[in-house]
Design a protein around this motif. Structure first.
Motif, PDB file in Angstrom:
ATOM      1  N   PHE A 179       0.908  -1.231   0.110  1.00  0.00           N
ATOM      2  CA  PHE A 179      -0.034   0.062   0.003  1.00  0.00           C
ATOM      3  C   PHE A 179       0.975   1.162  -0.115  1.00  0.00           C
ATOM      4  N   ALA A 180       0.417   2.172  -0.727  1.00  0.00           N
ATOM      5  CA  ALA A 180       1.254   3.586  -0.657  1.00  0.00           C
ATOM      6  C   ALA A 180       0.174   4.567   0.275  1.00  0.00           C
ATOM      7  N   SER A 181       0.674   5.378   0.934  1.00  0.00           N
ATOM      8  CA  SER A 181      -0.180   5.989   1.931  1.00  0.00           C
ATOM      9  C   SER A 181       0.392   7.415   1.906  1.00  0.00           C
ATOM     10  N   ALA A 182      -0.532   8.595   2.099  1.00  0.00           N
ATOM     11  CA  ALA A 182       0.200   9.928   2.305  1.00  0.00           C
ATOM     12  C   ALA A 182      -0.908  10.625   3.161  1.00  0.00           C
ATOM     13  N   ILE A 183      -0.394  11.613   4.004  1.00  0.00           N
ATOM     14  CA  ILE A 183      -1.123  12.485   4.651  1.00  0.00           C
ATOM     15  C   ILE A 183      -1.078  13.840   4.280  1.00  0.00           C
ATOM     16  N   PHE A 184      -2.091  14.547   4.310  1.00  0.00           N
ATOM     17  CA  PHE A 184      -1.930  16.076   3.908  1.00  0.00           C
ATOM     18  C   PHE A 184      -2.850  16.962   4.822  1.00  0.00           C
ATOM     19  N   ILE A 185      -1.982  18.076   5.238  1.00  0.00           N
ATOM     20  CA  ILE A 185      -2.708  18.873   5.988  1.00  0.00           C
ATOM     21  C   ILE A 185      -2.445  20.265   5.406  1.00  0.00           C
ATOM     22  N   ALA A 186      -3.812  20.956   5.629  1.00  0.00           N
ATOM     23  CA  ALA A 186      -3.597  22.419   5.121  1.00  0.00           C
ATOM     24  C   ALA A 186      -3.053  23.548   6.044  1.00  0.00           C
ATOM     25  N   GLY A 187      -2.023  23.979   5.812  1.00  0.00           N
ATOM     26  CA  GLY A 187      -1.400  24.640   6.712  1.00  0.00           C
ATOM     27  C   GLY A 187      -1.659  26.366   6.789  1.00  0.00           C
ATOM     28  N   GLY A 188      -2.197  26.355   5.484  1.00  0.00           N
ATOM     29  CA  GLY A 188      -2.715  28.052   5.159  1.00  0.00           C
ATOM     30  C   GLY A 188      -3.561  27.812   3.780  1.00  0.00           C
ATOM     31  N   PRO A 189      -4.027  28.902   3.318  1.00  0.00           N
ATOM     32  CA  PRO A 189      -4.705  29.082   2.239  1.00  0.00           C
ATOM     33  C   PRO A 189      -4.114  28.086   1.016  1.00  0.00           C
ATOM     34  N   ASP A 190      -2.996  28.470   0.689  1.00  0.00           N
ATOM     35  CA  ASP A 190      -2.079  27.872  -0.193  1.00  0.00           C
ATOM     36  C   ASP A 190      -0.992  27.233   0.232  1.00  0.00           C
ATOM     37  N   GLU A 191      -1.108  26.688   1.329  1.00  0.00           N
ATOM     38  CA  GLU A 191       0.329  25.793   1.813  1.00  0.00           C
ATOM     39  C   GLU A 191      -0.358  24.542   2.248  1.00  0.00           C
ATOM     40  N   TYR A 192       0.557  23.467   2.069  1.00  0.00           N
ATOM     41  CA  TYR A 192       0.311  22.112   2.742  1.00  0.00           C
ATOM     42  C   TYR A 192       1.508  21.374   3.272  1.00  0.00           C
ATOM     43  N   TYR A 193       1.442  20.698   4.206  1.00  0.00           N
ATOM     44  CA  TYR A 193       2.219  19.754   4.649  1.00  0.00           C
ATOM     45  C   TYR A 193       1.944  18.453   4.233  1.00  0.00           C
ATOM     46  N   VAL A 194       2.949  17.834   3.499  1.00  0.00           N
ATOM     47  CA  VAL A 194       2.434  16.314   3.190  1.00  0.00           C
ATOM     48  C   VAL A 194       3.286  15.529   3.301  1.00  0.00           C
ATOM     49  N   ALA A 195       2.980  14.137   3.512  1.00  0.00           N
ATOM     50  CA  ALA A 195       4.297  13.299   3.924  1.00  0.00           C
ATOM     51  C   ALA A 195       3.377  11.750   3.551  1.00  0.00           C
ATOM     52  N   GLY A 196       4.454  10.781   3.504  1.00  0.00           N
ATOM     53  CA  GLY A 196       3.844   9.245   3.138  1.00  0.00           C
ATOM     54  C   GLY A 196       4.852   8.634   2.475  1.00  0.00           C
ATOM     55  N   SER A 197       4.475   7.716   1.598  1.00  0.00           N
ATOM     56  CA  SER A 197       5.324   6.819   0.913  1.00  0.00           C
ATOM     57  C   SER A 197       4.697   6.273  -0.451  1.00  0.00           C
ATOM     58  N   GLY A 198       5.191   6.548  -1.380  1.00  0.00           N
ATOM     59  CA  GLY A 198       4.863   5.894  -2.692  1.00  0.00           C
ATOM     60  C   GLY A 198       3.661   6.790  -3.231  1.00  0.00           C
ATOM     61  N   VAL A 199       3.443   8.000  -3.098  1.00  0.00           N
ATOM     62  CA  VAL A 199       2.313   8.633  -3.852  1.00  0.00           C
ATOM     63  C   VAL A 199       2.613   9.764  -4.451  1.00  0.00           C
ATOM     64  N   ILE A 200       2.095  10.135  -5.667  1.00  0.00           N
ATOM     65  CA  ILE A 200       2.468  11.249  -6.546  1.00  0.00           C
ATOM     66  C   ILE A 200       1.304  12.073  -6.342  1.00  0.00           C
ATOM     67  N   LEU A 201       1.523  13.350  -6.228  1.00  0.00           N
ATOM     68  CA  LEU A 201       0.401  14.287  -5.782  1.00  0.00           C
ATOM     69  C   LEU A 201       0.207  15.619  -6.552  1.00  0.00           C
ATOM     70  N   THR A 202      -1.029  15.740  -7.085  1.00  0.00           N
ATOM     71  CA  THR A 202      -0.853  17.022  -7.993  1.00  0.00           C
ATOM     72  C   THR A 202      -2.310  17.775  -7.322  1.00  0.00           C
ATOM     73  N   PHE A 203      -2.410  19.190  -7.559  1.00  0.00           N
ATOM     74  CA  PHE A 203      -3.269  20.042  -6.936  1.00  0.00           C
ATOM     75  C   PHE A 203      -4.106  20.616  -7.912  1.00  0.00           C
ATOM     76  N   SER A 204      -5.472  20.900  -7.640  1.00  0.00           N
ATOM     77  CA  SER A 204      -6.085  21.928  -8.624  1.00  0.00           C
ATOM     78  C   SER A 204      -7.051  22.686  -7.531  1.00  0.00           C
ATOM     79  N   PRO A 205      -7.101  24.070  -8.013  1.00  0.00           N
ATOM     80  CA  PRO A 205      -7.996  24.869  -6.967  1.00  0.00           C
ATOM     81  C   PRO A 205      -9.448  24.434  -6.890  1.00  0.00           C
ATOM     82  N   ASN A 206     -10.143  24.717  -5.718  1.00  0.00           N
ATOM     83  CA  ASN A 206     -11.544  24.605  -5.748  1.00  0.00           C
ATOM     84  C   ASN A 206     -12.216  25.623  -5.330  1.00  0.00           C
ATOM     85  N   THR A 207     -11.496  26.884  -5.546  1.00  0.00           N
ATOM     86  CA  THR A 207     -12.302  27.959  -5.036  1.00  0.00           C
ATOM     87  C   THR A 207     -12.086  29.035  -6.329  1.00  0.00           C
ATOM     88  N   PRO A 208     -12.896  30.145  -6.300  1.00  0.00           N
ATOM     89  CA  PRO A 208     -12.992  31.111  -7.305  1.00  0.00           C
ATOM     90  C   PRO A 208     -11.461  31.716  -7.767  1.00  0.00           C
TER      91      PRO A 208
END
Ligand code: DGJ
Length: 573
Positions: free
Chosen positions: A476-505
């Motif tokens: 299993f691959a897994s990752a945890i993501f925490i929004a540290g601010g409006p445009d900031e994240y702390y991410v950690a885990g093993s074997g995961v590729i992450l991409t981002f897309s906005p969900n606000t105007p």
């Protein structure tokens, strides 16, 4: 006795009682559960606490010599909470005479190693049988009756229908909790209690002892019917289906109210186990109201609604599925029977994500007393905390199932220890999540804060004319993501590729502004490398490489000791 002396002794007694009452800590000072937004947190020493736990083998804590050599291993494994069994047979060898000397040594051992304890009350039931009651209970089967199957076979299982069984257990448990209060209510080494272990009946779908048959032919207790009517609109759907299919009757025998099927047997047993455990919990909480939970053996592979379609066929071998156990779809029955119980907790060895979701229904706080260790456990623990706001996760036999340190789980526990302040700050408010992905799972989209994250399982590149690296089973691959601010994240885990897309105007595209690798020391971010180029696929994605020593080729393994990335995003079009 002379009136004057009588008066003095009465005054002295009252003072003593007041003293004990005064010494009884307020329930908010001792470890307790507290609602926070949509979730529940465990509070220890007045602060939210995450239990990074490991369970000892069943009898490891019954010998101080034996457990002594485990403390350094537990500390090395970055565990902060140890699940340790307390055997009824060991503390009450003779009826009414209690010996807590071994328990005192275990508590002291944990304290000396700065570890917390969750005590497992191995008493009337353990894995659907009764191997932990004292001999004076086991031998006196007239006074302490057993469950029986439809063939008349008596099982080594105390029947939950017997008040004598229940009261003996409750008395011993009250003595245990009184002792823990008297020896630990200031230090809070003991933070939670598991009452019994994986209760349920096998060998038949319900107890068929005379006591049980009489109760089964009688009316469904008013307490249960009152609870069901009060909660009619919020019952667990599968369970509500069973009651509805039988016409939502508000009184009658078990079969009149729930229909004639093995579901009714299971519900009947669940009610009686819950009532019994509920009394034991009440007796213990009257002495020392620590958070209390039951753990569930996830043996029944069909829902209670499916069970309602299964009619008991005389002469056919009875199904064995731990009847009456605290399965998620019997949560309402367990709550009605044991209102002071705080959590139903899954021993989630398989179908981890599914059981996390099922056991967080209806506001049940998630604590995983038993699951796998090694790489699988290392992946699951991030998911339990990040996606389901777990209070704690524990690997069964954490430091006793291999002589080699479990580097995978240690890695995840170290990571979670670093992230604990952030996780506790973000539990229950939608600014944290996690994924758990198998090699064949499609990428998962998760909304966290102002962005939607797409997480994919990271596979090694396949060079021309070469075979793909075989993926070991149960990877299993897994990752945890925490929004540290409006445009900031702390991410950690093993074997995961992450991409981002906005969900606000605003501008529709999200780009990686600055990506730092780093760690937390006492809650303070300590940046390491600044990542771009190959490390972010030229700015295309965040790459949480596989943990060191994983199944992938080295170039896909994380070389840096820093397992966390701080990602700041920008928007463009
Ligand atoms: C689940 C039980 O809860 C544990 O105590 C232990 O018996 C494991 N099964 C198997 O080791």
């Amino acid at each position: 006795m002379k009136p004057r002396r009588l008066l003095c002794s009465t005054v002295v007694c009252c003072l003593a009682l007041v003293a004990t009452q005064c010494t009884r800590p307020a329930s908010t000072d001792i470890p307790h559960l507290q609602k926070r937004g949509a979730t529940t947190q465990l509070i220890v020493d007045g602060k939210p606490f995450l239990a990074l736990a490991g369970e000892l083998n069943n009898d490891s804590a019954t010998s101080l010599e034996y457990v002594k050599r485990l403390w350094p291993r537990l500390v090395h494994a970055k565990i902060n909470t140890v699940l340790a069994g307390v055997s009824w047979n060991q503390i009450e060898r003779q009826e009414g005479k209690f010996d807590f000397s071994v328990l005192d040594g275990v508590i002291q051992g944990a304290r000396n190693n700065n570890l917390r304890l969750a005590l497992l009350w191995f008493a009337s039931w353990k894995n659907g049988l009764s191997s932990y009651p004292p001999d004076w209970v086991k031998k006196d089967f007239a006074r302490f009756p057993r469950a029986q199957t439809q063939t008349g076979k008596t099982l080594e299982l105390l029947t939950p229908l017997s008040d004598a069984n229940r009261d003996a257990d409750a008395r011993a448990f009250a003595a245990l909790m009184r002792h823990v209060r008297e020896t630990d209510s200031r230090q809070h080494t003991v933070i939670m209690i598991q009452v019994e272990n994986e209760v349920g009946m096998n060998g038949d779908t319900r107890d068929r002892s005379p006591l049980a048959n009489r109760a089964y032919e009688g009316p469904v207790p008013k307490e249960l019917m009152d609870y069901l009517q009060r909660h009619k609109e919020t019952l667990i759907p599968e369970f509500r289906q069973v009651w509805e299919a039988a016409g939502f009757r508000t009184s009658g025998t078990w079969e009149e109210v729930f229909g004639r099927s093995i579901a009714t047997d299971d519900i009947f047993m669940a009610w009686n186990y819950a009532r019994y455990v509920g009394r034991v919990v009440e007796a213990g909480k009257a002495e020392y109201p620590l958070p209390m939970f039951v753990n569930a053996a996830l043996i029944r592979s069909f829902t209670i609604a499916d069970a309602a379609k299964m009619k008991p066929e005389p002469g056919t071998p009875a199904r064995s599925f731990n009847a009456g156990g605290p399965m998620d779809d019997l949560m309402d029955v367990w709550r009605a029977g044991a209102p002071r119980l705080d959590m139903l907790s899954p021993d989630a060895y398989g179908n981890f994500a599914e059981y996390c979701a099922r056991y967080t229904r209806s506001g049940n706080p998630l604590f995983i007393p038993e699951s796998l260790n090694m790489a699988v456990g290392a992946a699951r623990v991030l998911y339990a905390f990040g996606r389901h706001d777990a209070i704690g996760f524990s690997a069964m036999g954490a430091v006793e199932r291999s002589n080699n340190p479990d580097t995978d789980l240690i890695g995840s526990y170290d990571l979670l220890a670093q992230l604990t302040p952030l996780i506790l700050q973000h539990q229950g408010d939608g600014t944290m999540s996690a994924v758990l992905l198998g090699p064949d799972d499609p990428p998962q989209k998760v909304r966290v804060g102002n962005y939607t994250l797409e997480a994919a399982f990271m596979k090694p590149r396949v060079a021309p004319l070469t075979q793909p690296t075989p993926i070991p089973p149960n990877t299993f691959a897994s990752a945890i993501f925490i929004a540290g601010g409006p445009d900031e994240y702390y991410v950690a885990g093993s074997g995961v590729i992450l991409t981002f897309s906005p969900n606000t105007p605003g501008p529709p595209l999200a780009g990686l502004a600055t990506v730092e690798e780093g760690s937390f020391t006492n809650g303070r971010w300590v940046p390491g490398r600044v990542l771009a180029g190959d490390s972010t696929e030229e700015g295309e994605s965040i790459r949480l490489l596989w943990a060191p020593g994983s199944w992938v080729p080295v170039y896909r393994q994380r070389a840096s000791p820093d397992a966390i990335q701080r990602v700041t995003l920008y928007r463009y079009q």
